[in-house]
Motif scaffolding. Sequence first.
Motif, PDB file in Angstrom:
ATOM      1  N   LYS A 286      -1.308  -7.349  62.043  1.00  0.00           N
ATOM      2  CA  LYS A 286      -2.256  -8.424  61.735  1.00  0.00           C
ATOM      3  C   LYS A 286      -3.242  -8.027  60.638  1.00  0.00           C
ATOM      4  CE  LYS A 286      -2.020 -10.704  66.250  1.00  0.00           C
ATOM      5  NZ  LYS A 286      -2.780 -11.242  67.387  1.00  0.00           N
ATOM      6  N   GLN A 287      -2.851  -7.057  59.823  1.00  0.00           N
ATOM      7  CA  GLN A 287      -3.697  -6.614  58.727  1.00  0.00           C
ATOM      8  C   GLN A 287      -2.971  -6.810  57.401  1.00  0.00           C
ATOM      9  OE1 GLN A 287      -6.902  -5.525  59.312  1.00  0.00           O
ATOM     10  NE2 GLN A 287      -6.471  -6.028  61.461  1.00  0.00           N
ATOM     11  N   SER A 288      -3.683  -6.640  56.316  1.00  0.00           N
ATOM     12  CA  SER A 288      -3.089  -6.688  54.987  1.00  0.00           C
ATOM     13  C   SER A 288      -3.717  -5.605  54.122  1.00  0.00           C
ATOM     14  CB  SER A 288      -3.267  -8.064  54.342  1.00  0.00           C
ATOM     15  OG  SER A 288      -4.638  -8.363  54.183  1.00  0.00           O
ATOM     16  N   SER A 289      -2.995  -5.216  53.081  1.00  0.00           N
ATOM     17  CA  SER A 289      -3.513  -4.197  52.180  1.00  0.00           C
ATOM     18  C   SER A 289      -2.900  -4.377  50.801  1.00  0.00           C
ATOM     19  CB  SER A 289      -3.237  -2.785  52.706  1.00  0.00           C
ATOM     20  OG  SER A 289      -1.846  -2.540  52.793  1.00  0.00           O
ATOM     21  N   VAL A 290      -3.548  -3.785  49.807  1.00  0.00           N
ATOM     22  CA  VAL A 290      -3.079  -3.828  48.429  1.00  0.00           C
ATOM     23  C   VAL A 290      -2.727  -2.413  47.992  1.00  0.00           C
ATOM     24  CG1 VAL A 290      -3.684  -4.374  46.043  1.00  0.00           C
ATOM     25  CG2 VAL A 290      -4.482  -5.849  47.902  1.00  0.00           C
ATOM     26  N   ILE A 291      -1.532  -2.247  47.432  1.00  0.00           N
ATOM     27  CA  ILE A 291      -1.056  -0.945  46.966  1.00  0.00           C
ATOM     28  C   ILE A 291      -0.855  -1.038  45.465  1.00  0.00           C
ATOM     29  CG2 ILE A 291       0.793   0.774  47.153  1.00  0.00           C
ATOM     30  CD1 ILE A 291       1.313  -0.390  49.998  1.00  0.00           C
ATOM     31  N   ASN A 292      -1.677  -0.334  44.710  1.00  0.00           N
ATOM     32  CA  ASN A 292      -1.627  -0.453  43.246  1.00  0.00           C
ATOM     33  C   ASN A 292      -1.092   0.802  42.572  1.00  0.00           C
ATOM     34  OD1 ASN A 292      -3.790   1.307  43.501  1.00  0.00           O
ATOM     35  ND2 ASN A 292      -5.325  -0.243  43.006  1.00  0.00           N
ATOM     36  N   SER A 293      -0.507   1.716  43.373  1.00  0.00           N
ATOM     37  CA  SER A 293      -0.015   2.963  42.803  1.00  0.00           C
ATOM     38  C   SER A 293       1.501   3.101  42.887  1.00  0.00           C
ATOM     39  CB  SER A 293      -0.668   4.154  43.526  1.00  0.00           C
ATOM     40  OG  SER A 293      -0.384   4.102  44.925  1.00  0.00           O
ATOM     41  N   LEU A 294       2.193   2.040  43.278  1.00  0.00           N
ATOM     42  CA  LEU A 294       3.645   2.106  43.408  1.00  0.00           C
ATOM     43  C   LEU A 294       4.281   1.986  42.027  1.00  0.00           C
ATOM     44  CD1 LEU A 294       5.570   2.338  45.875  1.00  0.00           C
ATOM     45  CD2 LEU A 294       5.936  -0.126  45.678  1.00  0.00           C
ATOM     46  N   PRO A 295       5.119   2.959  41.618  1.00  0.00           N
ATOM     47  CA  PRO A 295       5.645   2.954  40.248  1.00  0.00           C
ATOM     48  C   PRO A 295       6.822   2.007  40.039  1.00  0.00           C
ATOM     49  CG  PRO A 295       6.442   4.894  41.404  1.00  0.00           C
ATOM     50  CD  PRO A 295       5.505   4.190  42.352  1.00  0.00           C
ATOM     51  N   LEU A 296       6.626   0.730  40.308  1.00  0.00           N
ATOM     52  CA  LEU A 296       7.654  -0.274  40.053  1.00  0.00           C
ATOM     53  C   LEU A 296       7.730  -0.559  38.557  1.00  0.00           C
ATOM     54  CD1 LEU A 296       6.870  -2.811  42.929  1.00  0.00           C
ATOM     55  CD2 LEU A 296       8.946  -1.431  42.729  1.00  0.00           C
ATOM     56  N   ASN A 297       8.936  -0.671  38.046  1.00  0.00           N
ATOM     57  CA  ASN A 297       9.145  -1.002  36.648  1.00  0.00           C
ATOM     58  C   ASN A 297       9.453  -2.493  36.555  1.00  0.00           C
ATOM     59  OD1 ASN A 297      10.075  -1.403  34.024  1.00  0.00           O
ATOM     60  ND2 ASN A 297      11.158   0.541  33.937  1.00  0.00           N
ATOM     61  N   PRO A 298       8.575  -3.295  35.943  1.00  0.00           N
ATOM     62  CA  PRO A 298       8.781  -4.749  35.916  1.00  0.00           C
ATOM     63  C   PRO A 298      10.007  -5.176  35.129  1.00  0.00           C
ATOM     64  CG  PRO A 298       6.963  -4.138  34.492  1.00  0.00           C
ATOM     65  CD  PRO A 298       7.337  -2.902  35.250  1.00  0.00           C
ATOM     66  N   ALA A 299      10.607  -4.247  34.363  1.00  0.00           N
ATOM     67  CA  ALA A 299      11.810  -4.575  33.599  1.00  0.00           C
ATOM     68  C   ALA A 299      13.085  -4.276  34.390  1.00  0.00           C
ATOM     69  CB  ALA A 299      11.823  -3.787  32.291  1.00  0.00           C
ATOM     70  N   LYS A 300      12.950  -3.792  35.643  1.00  0.00           N
ATOM     71  CA  LYS A 300      14.121  -3.454  36.449  1.00  0.00           C
ATOM     72  C   LYS A 300      14.221  -4.352  37.670  1.00  0.00           C
ATOM     73  CE  LYS A 300      14.521   1.402  35.086  1.00  0.00           C
ATOM     74  NZ  LYS A 300      14.584   2.810  35.540  1.00  0.00           N
ATOM     75  N   ASN A 301      15.457  -4.582  38.106  1.00  0.00           N
ATOM     76  CA  ASN A 301      15.731  -5.329  39.328  1.00  0.00           C
ATOM     77  C   ASN A 301      15.794  -4.343  40.502  1.00  0.00           C
ATOM     78  OD1 ASN A 301      16.896  -7.789  40.859  1.00  0.00           O
ATOM     79  ND2 ASN A 301      18.455  -6.210  41.193  1.00  0.00           N
ATOM     80  N   TYR A 302      15.156  -4.746  41.604  1.00  0.00           N
ATOM     81  CA  TYR A 302      15.151  -3.894  42.790  1.00  0.00           C
ATOM     82  C   TYR A 302      15.729  -4.623  43.994  1.00  0.00           C
ATOM     83  CZ  TYR A 302      11.959  -0.805  40.236  1.00  0.00           C
ATOM     84  OH  TYR A 302      11.397   0.036  39.302  1.00  0.00           O
ATOM     85  N   GLY A 303      16.416  -3.855  44.831  1.00  0.00           N
ATOM     86  CA  GLY A 303      16.714  -4.301  46.176  1.00  0.00           C
ATOM     87  C   GLY A 303      15.609  -3.805  47.089  1.00  0.00           C
ATOM     88  N   LEU A 304      15.370  -4.511  48.181  1.00  0.00           N
ATOM     89  CA  LEU A 304      14.374  -4.081  49.161  1.00  0.00           C
ATOM     90  C   LEU A 304      15.089  -3.444  50.344  1.00  0.00           C
ATOM     91  CD1 LEU A 304      12.859  -6.280  47.430  1.00  0.00           C
ATOM     92  CD2 LEU A 304      11.443  -6.646  49.446  1.00  0.00           C
ATOM     93  N   LEU A 305      14.468  -2.434  50.921  1.00  0.00           N
ATOM     94  CA  LEU A 305      15.072  -1.696  52.023  1.00  0.00           C
ATOM     95  C   LEU A 305      14.051  -1.556  53.140  1.00  0.00           C
ATOM     96  CD1 LEU A 305      17.799  -0.212  52.597  1.00  0.00           C
ATOM     97  CD2 LEU A 305      16.622   1.904  51.960  1.00  0.00           C
ATOM     98  N   LEU A 306      14.394  -2.032  54.326  1.00  0.00           N
ATOM     99  CA  LEU A 306      13.520  -1.924  55.489  1.00  0.00           C
ATOM    100  C   LEU A 306      14.040  -0.835  56.410  1.00  0.00           C
ATOM    101  CD1 LEU A 306      11.043  -3.324  56.913  1.00  0.00           C
ATOM    102  CD2 LEU A 306      12.755  -4.446  58.351  1.00  0.00           C
ATOM    103  N   LEU A 307      13.173   0.092  56.784  1.00  0.00           N
ATOM    104  CA  LEU A 307      13.493   1.139  57.746  1.00  0.00           C
ATOM    105  C   LEU A 307      12.850   0.732  59.064  1.00  0.00           C
ATOM    106  CD1 LEU A 307      13.488   2.442  54.807  1.00  0.00           C
ATOM    107  CD2 LEU A 307      13.180   4.627  55.974  1.00  0.00           C
ATOM    108  N   VAL A 308      13.643   0.227  59.998  1.00  0.00           N
ATOM    109  CA  VAL A 308      13.116  -0.331  61.239  1.00  0.00           C
ATOM    110  C   VAL A 308      12.436   0.772  62.049  1.00  0.00           C
ATOM    111  CG1 VAL A 308      13.662  -1.569  63.363  1.00  0.00           C
ATOM    112  CG2 VAL A 308      14.889  -2.109  61.240  1.00  0.00           C
TER     113      VAL A 308
END
Length: 372
Positions: A286-308
């Motif tokens: 029930k919380q939220s947060s902002v992460i501004n240090s993740l090195p995502l490259n906006p020119a690349k396509n990503y898949g998302l992966l959930l580790l249950v």
Amino acid sequence: SGLGQQQKFARPQNGTVSVVDSLGNKVGVGTVTNGVSSLSMSTRPAPGNVSIVFDGDPTSSYLINFKPSSTLSALNYGNWTGPVSKTSGATSITFASNVNLSVSRVDTVGGAVTFGITNGTSTVNLLNNANSANSGVLTLNSIYSGNSWQSSEGKAFGSATTASVSAGTWTPVATRDGKTLELKNLIVNGNNVTATYEDNITGVFTLSGTGTASNPGSVSPVLTVQRLGSYNNSLGFYEADSITGSVTVAGGPALPPGAAGYLQAALTNAKSNGLLLTAAQLPGEKQSSVINSLPLNPAKNYGLLLLVNGSETQLYSSYSAANPGGFSQFQSFGSNDRGLTIGIEDLGIASGSDRDFNDLIITIASSSISVI
């Protein structure tokens, strides 16, 4: 003003300026000093125009400018694009290549509806006799409106499936009780195609990858995460081919979704690029947060992966062909000029999924805001 002779003052106006989004949320505030204000945004405004509201200043400038005022402005936090585009007409979309889609019904109208596509010569049914979503299901508006997103717990989305669609130009169609429904609106935002028909019946067609930023040179990605799931999940992003979803590790062969070792290869890719977030780095329930240090490259396509629950052996990918039974665990929400928003379900059907897609809600947007 009707209050007497107009007066004139020698100094600029002072006062307070507020930023109010399309849902009525106050999302920013600033103080006008000597006629100039710098505004601080406390959160991302909901999609749509914002109102810049001045409360007025009765002690300076011309009396006519004392009156409070409001000006509309548009803010752009970035858009993402994928191998789908809207054609020049209002009712068709074009896939640049063969794609796999997650197809779901998101309205709460009731009754069974079949969703498909037609190219004018042939019609392909993608989701047959789909049931509607529960009332109170997660929506883009609720994601942006205070804590409204928290009330979506246990509210299931409508029927869903995954389907392969050939390259070409297609028009989304829907039928109910044998009657073709009129297509009222068709919106393409990044990896999301939303088709709305008469009676507000709505089908969503989602591409599996994030796609890329439409103007990557101007985007510095920031990740916002909202959480309703009780599991302490981990979340990863892995580089994937924008067309096939294939992943490559250490110069090895490209593995398509569903191939043996695909999920582990995706995990290795996420780790090697510093794109795996542990539960400790994500917000609490029930919380939220902002992460501004993740090195995502906006020119690349990503898949998302959930580790249950943080397990490296119980994995779900946004490319549903890689998941048990091909079940989609990710739901995209289209939002023009607000980046890319995706809801995640951390249980599969066999494990008793409630299909509310709010266990993690992630938004990738730019930290650099353009004022349009």
